[in-house]
Motif scaffolding. Structure first.
Motif, PDB file in Angstrom:
ATOM      1  N   LYS A  70     -17.851 -35.058 -13.919  1.00  0.00           N
ATOM      2  CA  LYS A  70     -16.813 -36.057 -13.692  1.00  0.00           C
ATOM      3  C   LYS A  70     -16.074 -36.285 -15.010  1.00  0.00           C
ATOM      4  CE  LYS A  70     -19.455 -40.318 -14.283  1.00  0.00           C
ATOM      5  NZ  LYS A  70     -19.837 -41.566 -13.685  1.00  0.00           N
ATOM      6  N   LEU A  71     -14.794 -36.231 -14.899  1.00  0.00           N
ATOM      7  CA  LEU A  71     -13.933 -36.392 -16.069  1.00  0.00           C
ATOM      8  C   LEU A  71     -13.276 -37.762 -15.976  1.00  0.00           C
ATOM      9  CD1 LEU A  71     -12.695 -35.041 -18.574  1.00  0.00           C
ATOM     10  CD2 LEU A  71     -10.908 -34.133 -17.101  1.00  0.00           C
ATOM     11  N   GLU A  72     -13.684 -38.624 -16.873  1.00  0.00           N
ATOM     12  CA  GLU A  72     -13.197 -40.003 -16.832  1.00  0.00           C
ATOM     13  C   GLU A  72     -11.803 -40.149 -17.434  1.00  0.00           C
ATOM     14  OE1 GLU A  72     -16.138 -42.509 -18.632  1.00  0.00           O
ATOM     15  OE2 GLU A  72     -17.708 -41.753 -17.322  1.00  0.00           O
ATOM     16  N   ASP A  73     -11.446 -39.269 -18.356  1.00  0.00           N
ATOM     17  CA  ASP A  73     -10.172 -39.395 -19.065  1.00  0.00           C
ATOM     18  C   ASP A  73      -9.340 -38.138 -18.839  1.00  0.00           C
ATOM     19  OD1 ASP A  73      -8.113 -40.010 -20.737  1.00  0.00           O
ATOM     20  OD2 ASP A  73      -9.290 -40.033 -22.577  1.00  0.00           O
ATOM     21  N   SER A  74      -8.405 -38.211 -17.901  1.00  0.00           N
ATOM     22  CA  SER A  74      -7.590 -37.032 -17.570  1.00  0.00           C
ATOM     23  C   SER A  74      -6.594 -36.673 -18.674  1.00  0.00           C
ATOM     24  CB  SER A  74      -6.852 -37.249 -16.253  1.00  0.00           C
ATOM     25  OG  SER A  74      -5.943 -38.322 -16.395  1.00  0.00           O
ATOM     26  N   THR A  75      -6.399 -37.554 -19.611  1.00  0.00           N
ATOM     27  CA  THR A  75      -5.481 -37.230 -20.712  1.00  0.00           C
ATOM     28  C   THR A  75      -6.005 -36.071 -21.552  1.00  0.00           C
ATOM     29  OG1 THR A  75      -6.473 -38.864 -22.207  1.00  0.00           O
ATOM     30  CG2 THR A  75      -4.590 -39.590 -20.880  1.00  0.00           C
ATOM     31  N   GLN A  76      -7.308 -35.817 -21.470  1.00  0.00           N
ATOM     32  CA  GLN A  76      -7.889 -34.692 -22.213  1.00  0.00           C
ATOM     33  C   GLN A  76      -7.337 -33.364 -21.683  1.00  0.00           C
ATOM     34  OE1 GLN A  76      -9.609 -35.309 -24.985  1.00  0.00           O
ATOM     35  NE2 GLN A  76      -9.371 -37.463 -24.459  1.00  0.00           N
ATOM     36  N   LEU A  77      -7.131 -33.283 -20.373  1.00  0.00           N
ATOM     37  CA  LEU A  77      -6.538 -32.060 -19.798  1.00  0.00           C
ATOM     38  C   LEU A  77      -5.101 -31.883 -20.263  1.00  0.00           C
ATOM     39  CD1 LEU A  77      -7.932 -32.177 -16.146  1.00  0.00           C
ATOM     40  CD2 LEU A  77      -8.605 -30.634 -17.996  1.00  0.00           C
ATOM     41  N   GLU A  78      -4.368 -32.990 -20.349  1.00  0.00           N
ATOM     42  CA  GLU A  78      -2.992 -32.928 -20.847  1.00  0.00           C
ATOM     43  C   GLU A  78      -2.980 -32.483 -22.308  1.00  0.00           C
ATOM     44  OE1 GLU A  78      -1.319 -36.793 -20.168  1.00  0.00           O
ATOM     45  OE2 GLU A  78      -1.651 -36.667 -18.004  1.00  0.00           O
ATOM     46  N   LYS A  79      -3.916 -33.022 -23.070  1.00  0.00           N
ATOM     47  CA  LYS A  79      -4.024 -32.641 -24.482  1.00  0.00           C
ATOM     48  C   LYS A  79      -4.340 -31.146 -24.597  1.00  0.00           C
ATOM     49  CE  LYS A  79      -6.214 -35.552 -27.214  1.00  0.00           C
ATOM     50  NZ  LYS A  79      -7.279 -36.233 -27.975  1.00  0.00           N
ATOM     51  N   LEU A  80      -5.234 -30.683 -23.739  1.00  0.00           N
ATOM     52  CA  LEU A  80      -5.621 -29.275 -23.739  1.00  0.00           C
ATOM     53  C   LEU A  80      -4.419 -28.372 -23.421  1.00  0.00           C
ATOM     54  CD1 LEU A  80      -8.420 -28.155 -24.263  1.00  0.00           C
ATOM     55  CD2 LEU A  80      -8.746 -27.973 -21.799  1.00  0.00           C
ATOM     56  N   THR A  81      -3.615 -28.771 -22.471  1.00  0.00           N
ATOM     57  CA  THR A  81      -2.420 -28.013 -22.104  1.00  0.00           C
ATOM     58  C   THR A  81      -1.425 -27.974 -23.262  1.00  0.00           C
ATOM     59  OG1 THR A  81      -2.716 -28.650 -19.793  1.00  0.00           O
ATOM     60  CG2 THR A  81      -0.543 -27.856 -20.429  1.00  0.00           C
ATOM     61  N   SER A  82      -1.271 -29.099 -23.925  1.00  0.00           N
ATOM     62  CA  SER A  82      -0.374 -29.172 -25.082  1.00  0.00           C
ATOM     63  C   SER A  82      -0.861 -28.262 -26.204  1.00  0.00           C
ATOM     64  CB  SER A  82      -0.290 -30.622 -25.558  1.00  0.00           C
ATOM     65  OG  SER A  82       0.408 -30.704 -26.762  1.00  0.00           O
ATOM     66  N   ILE A  83      -2.152 -28.269 -26.441  1.00  0.00           N
ATOM     67  CA  ILE A  83      -2.730 -27.411 -27.485  1.00  0.00           C
ATOM     68  C   ILE A  83      -2.496 -25.941 -27.138  1.00  0.00           C
ATOM     69  CG2 ILE A  83      -4.893 -26.631 -28.527  1.00  0.00           C
ATOM     70  CD1 ILE A  83      -5.919 -29.545 -28.197  1.00  0.00           C
ATOM     71  N   GLU A  84      -2.720 -25.591 -25.889  1.00  0.00           N
ATOM     72  CA  GLU A  84      -2.530 -24.203 -25.463  1.00  0.00           C
ATOM     73  C   GLU A  84      -1.084 -23.754 -25.679  1.00  0.00           C
ATOM     74  OE1 GLU A  84      -3.241 -21.336 -21.572  1.00  0.00           O
ATOM     75  OE2 GLU A  84      -4.049 -23.367 -21.575  1.00  0.00           O
ATOM     76  N   ALA A  85      -0.152 -24.633 -25.376  1.00  0.00           N
ATOM     77  CA  ALA A  85       1.267 -24.312 -25.585  1.00  0.00           C
ATOM     78  C   ALA A  85       1.557 -24.064 -27.065  1.00  0.00           C
ATOM     79  CB  ALA A  85       2.143 -25.441 -25.053  1.00  0.00           C
ATOM     80  N   LYS A  86       0.983 -24.880 -27.941  1.00  0.00           N
ATOM     81  CA  LYS A  86       1.187 -24.681 -29.389  1.00  0.00           C
ATOM     82  C   LYS A  86       0.615 -23.352 -29.845  1.00  0.00           C
ATOM     83  CE  LYS A  86       1.241 -29.522 -30.798  1.00  0.00           C
ATOM     84  NZ  LYS A  86       0.488 -30.589 -31.475  1.00  0.00           N
ATOM     85  N   ILE A  87      -0.587 -23.027 -29.354  1.00  0.00           N
ATOM     86  CA  ILE A  87      -1.232 -21.777 -29.755  1.00  0.00           C
ATOM     87  C   ILE A  87      -0.396 -20.580 -29.288  1.00  0.00           C
ATOM     88  CG2 ILE A  87      -3.263 -20.313 -29.383  1.00  0.00           C
ATOM     89  CD1 ILE A  87      -4.932 -22.925 -29.332  1.00  0.00           C
ATOM     90  N   ARG A  88       0.123 -20.636 -28.076  1.00  0.00           N
ATOM     91  CA  ARG A  88       0.976 -19.546 -27.573  1.00  0.00           C
ATOM     92  C   ARG A  88       2.270 -19.458 -28.379  1.00  0.00           C
ATOM     93  NH1 ARG A  88       0.349 -18.407 -21.308  1.00  0.00           N
ATOM     94  NH2 ARG A  88      -1.847 -18.935 -21.103  1.00  0.00           N
ATOM     95  N   ASN A  89       2.846 -20.607 -28.700  1.00  0.00           N
ATOM     96  CA  ASN A  89       4.071 -20.643 -29.504  1.00  0.00           C
ATOM     97  C   ASN A  89       3.814 -20.009 -30.871  1.00  0.00           C
ATOM     98  OD1 ASN A  89       6.563 -21.230 -30.607  1.00  0.00           O
ATOM     99  ND2 ASN A  89       6.166 -23.400 -30.835  1.00  0.00           N
ATOM    100  N   HIS A  90       2.677 -20.322 -31.463  1.00  0.00           N
ATOM    101  CA  HIS A  90       2.328 -19.732 -32.756  1.00  0.00           C
ATOM    102  C   HIS A  90       2.180 -18.218 -32.629  1.00  0.00           C
ATOM    103  CE1 HIS A  90       0.560 -23.685 -34.578  1.00  0.00           C
ATOM    104  NE2 HIS A  90       1.836 -23.783 -34.259  1.00  0.00           N
ATOM    105  N   GLY A  91       1.570 -17.775 -31.536  1.00  0.00           N
ATOM    106  CA  GLY A  91       1.417 -16.334 -31.313  1.00  0.00           C
ATOM    107  C   GLY A  91       2.769 -15.639 -31.250  1.00  0.00           C
TER     108      GLY A  91
END
Length: 169
Positions: A70-91
């Motif tokens: 159970k994931l109590e804080d869904s903002t973590q998924l949003e944060k994860l998506t944002s991080i992934e976008a940055k990593i792809r942008n860096h690539g």
């Protein structure tokens, strides 16, 4: 007539020596750009390795987060998506930088054959490109630090959530 020939000879020697000074100056600028290029390549390799490390770390954090019952804080998924976008942008930026570095190396091979104006133009363009790459590299390095902190924050949340699940049993 003799004075005229001597005058022309002196003028041509003067123009040649002026051009020689300009050529030496351009050669010095090219050497400086080569040194910058070496530094850029070193930083590029470091950032590429770090970006690959962050991708691996990101995949691990993603799996851990998705593995929570159970994931109590869904903002973590949003944060994860944002991080992934940055990593792809860096690539993408790193791939672009690699292409620019390779083109600079190709341009440098023909440098001696260019006219003075063409050399000046090439050096100016190379300097602009170097400035852009160095600026983007500095930005990426800073963002890598932020990504690491964000990953750690998510890991801490996962650990907290996992220890909360254990205490409920």
């Amino acid at each position: 007539m003799r004075i005229y020939v001597m005058f022309l000879a002196l003028v041509s020697i003067g123009l040649t020596s002026c051009n020689d000074g300009s050529t030496k100056e351009l050669a010095q600028q090219q050497e400086e750009l080569k040194k910058q290029n070496d530094s850029i390549i070193g930083m590029h390799e470091t950032l590429t390795a770090k970006n690959n490390e962050l991708k691996t770390q990101h995949n691990q954090v993603s799996q851990q987060l998705r593995g929570l019952e159970k994931l109590e804080d869904s903002t973590q998924l949003e944060k994860l998506t944002s991080i992934e976008a940055k990593i792809r942008n860096h690539g993408a930026k790193l791939a672009s930088h690699r292409e620019m570095i390779e083109s600079h190396n190709e341009l440098g091979q023909n440098f001696g054959e260019l006219s003075t104006d063409a050399k000046k133009k090439q050096l100016s363009e190379m300097q602009k490109t170097h400035d852009r790459i160095m600026s983007e590299q500095k930005e990426m390095k800073s963002e890598h630090d932020i990504i690491e902190k964000q990953h750690q924050s998510i890991k801490d949340m996962i650990a907290k959530s996992a220890s909360g699940d254990e205490s409920e049993d």
